[in-house]
Design a protein around this motif. Structure first.
Motif, short mmCIF file in Angstrom:
data_model
loop_
_atom_site.label_atom_id
_atom_site.label_comp_id
_atom_site.label_asym_id
_atom_site.label_seq_id
_atom_site.Cartn_x
_atom_site.Cartn_y
_atom_site.Cartn_z
N LYS A 4 -49.29 -18.87 86.19
CA LYS A 4 -49.18 -19.76 87.23
C LYS A 4 -47.83 -20.46 87.41
O LYS A 4 -47.17 -20.50 88.52
CB LYS A 4 -50.05 -21.05 87.03
CG LYS A 4 -51.73 -20.60 87.17
CD LYS A 4 -52.39 -22.05 87.13
CE LYS A 4 -53.96 -21.29 87.38
NZ LYS A 4 -54.82 -22.63 87.33
N TYR A 51 -50.33 -18.09 94.85
CA TYR A 51 -49.68 -19.56 95.07
C TYR A 51 -50.50 -20.24 95.94
O TYR A 51 -50.60 -21.38 95.71
CB TYR A 51 -48.24 -19.03 95.51
CG TYR A 51 -47.55 -20.38 96.19
CD1 TYR A 51 -46.87 -21.33 95.04
CD2 TYR A 51 -47.48 -20.74 97.36
CE1 TYR A 51 -46.21 -22.57 95.47
CE2 TYR A 51 -46.71 -22.14 97.59
CZ TYR A 51 -46.05 -22.75 96.96
OH TYR A 51 -45.37 -24.01 97.13
N LYS A 54 -54.79 -21.22 93.85
CA LYS A 54 -54.60 -21.60 92.73
C LYS A 54 -55.78 -21.35 91.61
O LYS A 54 -55.43 -21.01 90.58
CB LYS A 54 -53.91 -23.00 92.45
CG LYS A 54 -52.48 -22.94 93.09
CD LYS A 54 -51.91 -24.43 93.14
CE LYS A 54 -50.51 -24.54 93.71
NZ LYS A 54 -50.47 -24.31 95.11
#
Length: 390
Positions: A4, A51, A54
């Motif tokens: 992430k 993005y 998430k």
């Protein structure tokens, strides 16, 4: 967590802006969810969607997880493609299919129904994996499933500093056990938010018009402009575009997203260029080696839709090693202050990369004005004509 962080870094530095339209109104919170994602720009699409979504789990080609580093960059449920394992791919995907069914019980699942990507004239054929998965899930769990299509558009897909636009389609609530019916409904909803062109020139003209329509107004919907240009008004705008390109032909003007641009307000452009240059130019100097590696890696790509992927893998990969070396050197020669200096340089560089698109736009516009000032009136006439009709 590492994945992430890396996705956040890539999304916020390689791209100038990622825009979501329609407020992403994902309804029916009690339903299991599949997000069907259009596929344009190679594995880069996955980073952009990651993005945005998430907390979703992605399906991806097993070939993207060839080593430990790639598994960090591309987490998710890996699927074997027929071309990877022609004789055994179906058998190897049985466990992946079970993992998808289990995932749907608690987490949205993101799937690319085209299977692979293309920056071509239209979308590729949609595979039936989503419809088969949906029918099986409904049958096993006795509850409905929400399928939402999303389309992705890039104004400059092969270059750093471009903008990305995500368009949400109409959601399908499926209680059906008929996979063919599900597939037909998904295809119909998908095609409402996708574009299709007759030839390469037709596609390039549409994107040039959309670039000009959004050049000075970042709030304008680039995606809707492309979709609206499927209508008859496009012909008149294309003629005006052709006139402008003929008038400026042979003047050695620089192209911005394949069109010669000029500033709308010279003083504003000069000021913006000055401000951004204070951050972008030091960034380019500090990161010269990673940027150069990314540039040459992009040249090695055999397909247009993998150019940005090659640039990112090489540039950010070399950049990671580069900053790791700087951290060690900073620690040896400067202690804690040296390490903090390297961290500051990294944050400063990510900021500079994000501003690169704006710097590039105003630099090209000003250089074109210096080269051929007579073209500015012609450019503004075209830009005004486009905005008056869109």
């Amino acid at each position: 967590m590492i994945s992430k962080i890396l996705v956040w870094i890539i999304a916020n530095s390689y791209f100038r802006k990622i825009t979501k339209f329609d407020n992403f109104a994902i309804k029916n919170d009690n339903c299991a969810k599949i997000f069907a994602l259009s596929h344009r720009n190679g594995a880069v699409d996955g980073w952009v969607y990651s993005y945005i979504f998430k907390n979703a789990v992605f399906t991806l080609a097993k070939s993207l997880q060839r080593n430990f580093f790639l598994k960090i960059l591309f987490p998710g449920i890996a699927i074997f493609r027929e071309k990877d394992k022609p004789k055994t791919y179906k058998q190897k995907n049985i466990q992946a299919f079970k993992n998808m069914l289990n995932t749907l019980n608690h987490t949205p699942l993101c799937i690319f129904p085209e299977g692979t990507s293309s920056l071509g004239l239209s979308h590729l054929p949609f595979e039936k994996g989503i419809s088969t998965l949906s029918a099986t899930f409904v049958k096993q769990n006795k509850k409905s499933l929400a399928i939402t299509p999303f389309a992705i558009f890039y104004d400059d897909p092969t270059c750093m500093g471009g903008k990305v636009f995500i368009k949400q389609g109409e959601q399908i609530i499926s209680n059906s056990l008929n996979s063919d019916e599900i597939h037909a409904n998904l295809t119909k909803n998908f095609e409402k938010i996708l574009t299709e062109y007759k030839n390469e020139e037709d596609m390039q003209n549409a994107h040039k018009i959309a670039v000009l329509a959004t050049l000075f107004d970042e709030n304008k919907n680039y995606t809707e402009i492309l979709l609206n240009l499927q209508n008859s008004q496009k012909q008149n705008l294309e003629q005006n575009l052709q006139i402008y390109e003929n008038e400026t032909k042979g003047k050695n003007l620089l192209l911005y997203k394949k069109i010669a641009i000029y500033p709308k307000n010279i003083l504003v452009s000069f000021w913006t260029l000055f401000i951004t240059s204070l951050i972008v130019l030091p960034t380019l100097f500090i990161n010269f080696i990673p940027i150069l590696c990314g540039f040459f890696a992009g040249k090695k790509s055999k397909e247009t839709h993998t150019i940005s992927l090659y640039k990112i893998l090489a540039g950010y990969g070399v950049g990671a090693v580069f900053y790791a070396i700087l951290v060690v050197l900073g620690m040896v020669f400067g202690g804690a202050k040296g390490v903090l200096g390297v961290i500051f340089a990294l944050i400063f560089s990510l900021w500079g990369l994000r501003l690169y698109g704006a710097f590039k736009k105003h630099l090209i516009a000003i250089l074109n004005f210096i080269k051929f000032p007579q073209g500015m009136a012609k450019f503004l006439r075209l830009e005004n004509e486009i905005n008056a009709n869109l």
